[in-house]
Motif scaffolding. Structure first.
Motif, short mmCIF file in Angstrom:
data_model
loop_
_atom_site.label_atom_id
_atom_site.label_comp_id
_atom_site.label_asym_id
_atom_site.label_seq_id
_atom_site.Cartn_x
_atom_site.Cartn_y
_atom_site.Cartn_z
N THR A 3 0.84 -1.19 0.00
CA THR A 3 0.00 0.00 0.00
C THR A 3 0.88 1.24 0.00
O THR A 3 1.77 1.38 0.84
CB THR A 3 -0.91 0.04 1.23
OG1 THR A 3 -1.70 -1.15 1.27
CG2 THR A 3 -1.84 1.24 1.18
N ALA A 5 0.70 5.24 0.29
CA ALA A 5 -0.12 6.40 0.63
C ALA A 5 0.52 7.65 0.05
O ALA A 5 1.74 7.81 0.07
CB ALA A 5 -0.26 6.54 2.15
N GLU A 42 -3.24 5.02 -2.48
CA GLU A 42 -4.33 5.75 -1.83
C GLU A 42 -3.89 7.19 -1.60
O GLU A 42 -2.89 7.43 -0.93
CB GLU A 42 -4.70 5.09 -0.51
CG GLU A 42 -4.99 3.62 -0.67
CD GLU A 42 -6.09 3.14 0.26
OE1 GLU A 42 -6.84 3.97 0.78
OE2 GLU A 42 -6.17 1.93 0.44
N ALA A 69 -8.37 8.80 6.80
CA ALA A 69 -7.19 9.28 6.06
C ALA A 69 -5.93 9.11 6.88
O ALA A 69 -4.89 8.67 6.37
CB ALA A 69 -7.39 10.75 5.69
N GLU A 71 -5.43 6.92 9.26
CA GLU A 71 -5.15 5.48 9.36
C GLU A 71 -4.56 4.94 8.06
O GLU A 71 -3.71 4.05 8.09
CB GLU A 71 -6.44 4.73 9.73
CG GLU A 71 -6.87 5.00 11.17
CD GLU A 71 -8.23 4.39 11.50
OE1 GLU A 71 -8.93 3.93 10.56
OE2 GLU A 71 -8.59 4.38 12.69
N THR A 72 -4.99 5.49 6.93
CA THR A 72 -4.42 5.10 5.64
C THR A 72 -2.94 5.39 5.60
O THR A 72 -2.12 4.56 5.20
CB THR A 72 -5.14 5.84 4.49
OG1 THR A 72 -6.48 5.36 4.40
CG2 THR A 72 -4.43 5.61 3.16
N ALA A 76 0.30 2.48 5.84
CA ALA A 76 0.86 2.24 4.50
C ALA A 76 2.26 1.64 4.58
O ALA A 76 3.00 1.84 5.55
CB ALA A 76 0.90 3.54 3.71
#
Length: 200
Positions: A3, A5, A42, A69, A71-72, A76
């Motif tokens: 992931t 970010a 993201e 947002a 937490e994203t 990541a």
């Protein structure tokens, strides 16, 4: 699945800050995919969370879409952080966001730093303002940061595309070489209440 970010602190819509963030994300995700990794990107547009960020700074608790947002970004595998340069430093919006992120949340996270500004004379803001911020947060900044002045866009001699490709490759290499984060949740296997009462 990795992931990635992307935090963009641009104020306009569209903005050169978001444009640089998207180019860096394309370079990093492309390098990861060429190495055989699956990657999800993201993007967090800070301007969309401006009021919630101030509320969180006052209360200490992010809520709603802004909490998601944060937490994203905290969860990541890698981070791209891009800000416009105002008064020789990152924007207040950018700083407020990272003030709200929990201490230790970005520890060891590979991060690619980017900034935009009207002229090249602001480019040192990355080294004297952004790098110390992420060093304090214990994130691992890649060696190459990317600053884009107004004249860099559309200029064939600026080398902007080369800097973006190099920085994206460095971020991908750091993400690929990072040990997988532990995903264990301490609440997945709770101690039975009877055992707690019995002192076991």
């Amino acid at each position: 699945m990795s992931t990635l970010a992307v935090v963009s602190a641009g104020l306009g819509q569209p903005s050169s800050t978001r444009l640089l963030a998207d180019r860096l994300a394309e370079a990093a995700s492309g390098a990861l995919r060429s190495g055989g990794a699956d990657v999800a990107v993201e993007t967090v547009e800070l301007r969309d969370h401006a009021h919630a960020m101030v509320d969180a700074a006052l209360t200490g608790f992010p809520a709603g879409a802004f909490r998601a947002a944060v937490e994203t970004v905290a969860g990541a595998d890698g981070l791209i952080a891009v800000t416009p340069v105002f008064n020789a430093s990152y924007s207040g919006l950018f700083k407020t966001f990272f003030d709200v992120v929990e201490p230790g949340a970005l520890e060891g996270t590979p991060v690619l730093l980017g900034a935009t500004g009207g002229t090249a004379r602001h480019s040192l803001a990355i080294d004297f303002a952004m790098r110390p911020l992420f060093a304090y947060l214990r994130a691992a900044a890649v060696p190459t940061a990317v600053y884009a002045a107004s004249e860099d866009w559309g200029s064939t001699g600026s080398g902007l595309a080369d800097r973006i490709a190099r920085a994206g490759g460095e971020l991908a290499a750091m993400i690929a070489g990072r040990p997988a984060a532990a995903k264990d949740d301490p609440y997945d296997d709770p101690v039975p209440f009877e055992d707690l009462l019995a002192g076991r």
